[in-house]
Scaffold this motif. Sequence first.
Motif, PDB file in Angstrom:
ATOM      1  N   PHE A  42       0.810  -1.219   0.000  1.00 42.62           N
ATOM      2  CA  PHE A  42       0.000   0.000   0.000  1.00 42.62           C
ATOM      3  C   PHE A  42       0.845   1.272   0.000  1.00 42.62           C
ATOM      4  O   PHE A  42       0.347   2.352   0.342  1.00 42.62           O
ATOM      5  CB  PHE A  42      -0.931   0.002   1.218  1.00 42.62           C
ATOM      6  N   ASP A  43       2.117   1.155  -0.408  1.00 38.97           N
ATOM      7  CA  ASP A  43       2.994   2.337  -0.413  1.00 38.97           C
ATOM      8  C   ASP A  43       2.455   3.441  -1.313  1.00 38.97           C
ATOM      9  O   ASP A  43       2.533   4.629  -0.969  1.00 38.97           O
ATOM     10  CB  ASP A  43       4.403   1.945  -0.857  1.00 38.97           C
ATOM     11  N   ASN A  44       1.943   3.072  -2.486  1.00 38.15           N
ATOM     12  CA  ASN A  44       1.414   4.085  -3.407  1.00 38.15           C
ATOM     13  C   ASN A  44       0.237   4.833  -2.792  1.00 38.15           C
ATOM     14  O   ASN A  44       0.101   6.051  -2.975  1.00 38.15           O
ATOM     15  CB  ASN A  44       0.985   3.439  -4.720  1.00 38.15           C
ATOM     16  N   PHE A  45      -0.605   4.134  -2.068  1.00 38.98           N
ATOM     17  CA  PHE A  45      -1.754   4.780  -1.444  1.00 38.98           C
ATOM     18  C   PHE A  45      -1.325   5.671  -0.274  1.00 38.98           C
ATOM     19  O   PHE A  45      -1.943   6.709  -0.022  1.00 38.98           O
ATOM     20  CB  PHE A  45      -2.756   3.724  -0.976  1.00 38.98           C
ATOM     21  N   ARG A  46      -0.257   5.278   0.419  1.00 40.12           N
ATOM     22  CA  ARG A  46       0.262   6.140   1.485  1.00 40.12           C
ATOM     23  C   ARG A  46       0.854   7.409   0.894  1.00 40.12           C
ATOM     24  O   ARG A  46       0.759   8.488   1.487  1.00 40.12           O
ATOM     25  CB  ARG A  46       1.299   5.375   2.314  1.00 40.12           C
ATOM     26  N   ARG A  47       1.480   7.285  -0.287  1.00 42.27           N
ATOM     27  CA  ARG A  47       2.021   8.477  -0.961  1.00 42.27           C
ATOM     28  C   ARG A  47       0.905   9.427  -1.370  1.00 42.27           C
ATOM     29  O   ARG A  47       1.089  10.656  -1.359  1.00 42.27           O
ATOM     30  CB  ARG A  47       2.826   8.066  -2.197  1.00 42.27           C
ATOM     31  N   LEU A  49      -1.686  10.192   0.225  1.00 41.07           N
ATOM     32  CA  LEU A  49      -2.113  10.999   1.361  1.00 41.07           C
ATOM     33  C   LEU A  49      -1.236  12.231   1.558  1.00 41.07           C
ATOM     34  O   LEU A  49      -1.667  13.214   2.180  1.00 41.07           O
ATOM     35  CB  LEU A  49      -2.119  10.148   2.634  1.00 41.07           C
ATOM     36  N   ASP A  50      -0.005  12.185   1.043  1.00 43.29           N
ATOM     37  CA  ASP A  50       0.917  13.315   1.176  1.00 43.29           C
ATOM     38  C   ASP A  50       1.116  14.074  -0.134  1.00 43.29           C
ATOM     39  O   ASP A  50       1.996  14.938  -0.212  1.00 43.29           O
ATOM     40  CB  ASP A  50       2.283  12.817   1.674  1.00 43.29           C
ATOM     41  N   TYR A 264       1.850   4.173  -9.482  1.00 45.24           N
ATOM     42  CA  TYR A 264       1.266   5.295  -8.749  1.00 45.24           C
ATOM     43  C   TYR A 264       0.031   5.830  -9.465  1.00 45.24           C
ATOM     44  O   TYR A 264      -0.978   6.164  -8.818  1.00 45.24           O
ATOM     45  CB  TYR A 264       2.314   6.393  -8.600  1.00 45.24           C
TER      46      TYR A 264
END
Length: 294
Positions: A42-47, A49-50, A264
């Motif tokens: 879920f790294d892309n989804f965490r990105r 958020l920022d 992404y």
Amino acid sequence: MIGFLIAPVALYVTFVIWPYAQAFWISMTNWRGLSAPQYVGFDNFRRLLDDGAFWKAIQHHGVLLLALPLITIAIALFFAFLLNVGGKSSGGQRQGVWGSKFYRVVFFFPQVLAVAIIAVLFQTVYRPNESGLINGVLMKLGLDPVLFLIRPNLALWSIIAVLVWQAVGFYVVLFSAGMASIPGEIYEAAEMDGASRVTLFFRVTLPLLWDTLQVAWVYLGIAAFDCFAIVAVLSIDGGGPDGATTVLAVEIYRNAFTYQKYGYASAMGVALFFLTITFAALTLRLTKRESVEY
């Protein structure tokens, strides 16, 4: 019976469900198109958020979700009412204003134009010099030109105006079909009770068109999430100036085909998918009411 369903179900799974599944998988990778995708969870989804551009696009979708349906439905309802029941009654039947059949064709005309053509057409309308349709008139009157697509506080509303212009005709026809199905006796009875045109509209027409209005709101909400062509062609640098008109579809295109960040971009696409589904479900739920029979 089941045998007849095999082919369409297989086509639907192949060309709809499977691409969705692929998009969900790619959104959880760091794929850049040149090497095998690597799973990143879920790294892309965490990105997301920022990501300031992502949230700016969400903000613009919020404006579109309020302005586009409200303005389009209000204008379309007004014209549809005039074209169907705005004239004098004849033989107990309500009629539209004079020339209503011709006006229906005129209102529907933008629907036969490709979206890209409409965007190019309004580039000429909004041009910030004498060759622009609006600014050419303003400058001949001695007024300063209006920088519709250049000023950040005007750019998004200028695009919304184009979206409304393009959509109104379809909903005039949609609402006209709904009004045509309302028995004339209902309007006649209301008029005998002393109802004015305004009362007819709000107390008779609107309640009996509620299901059609609900569908129109959902369609226009989905259109507010899917306005890539108009924004990409009409705005400055695809979503400009300075991101003032950017939407998720533009950010997906930019990340995928400019930065080659396909993983992404797919994460943005998944977010757009769930936003659209959530909007449609909430709209249908919140606007649900008992059908009025006539």
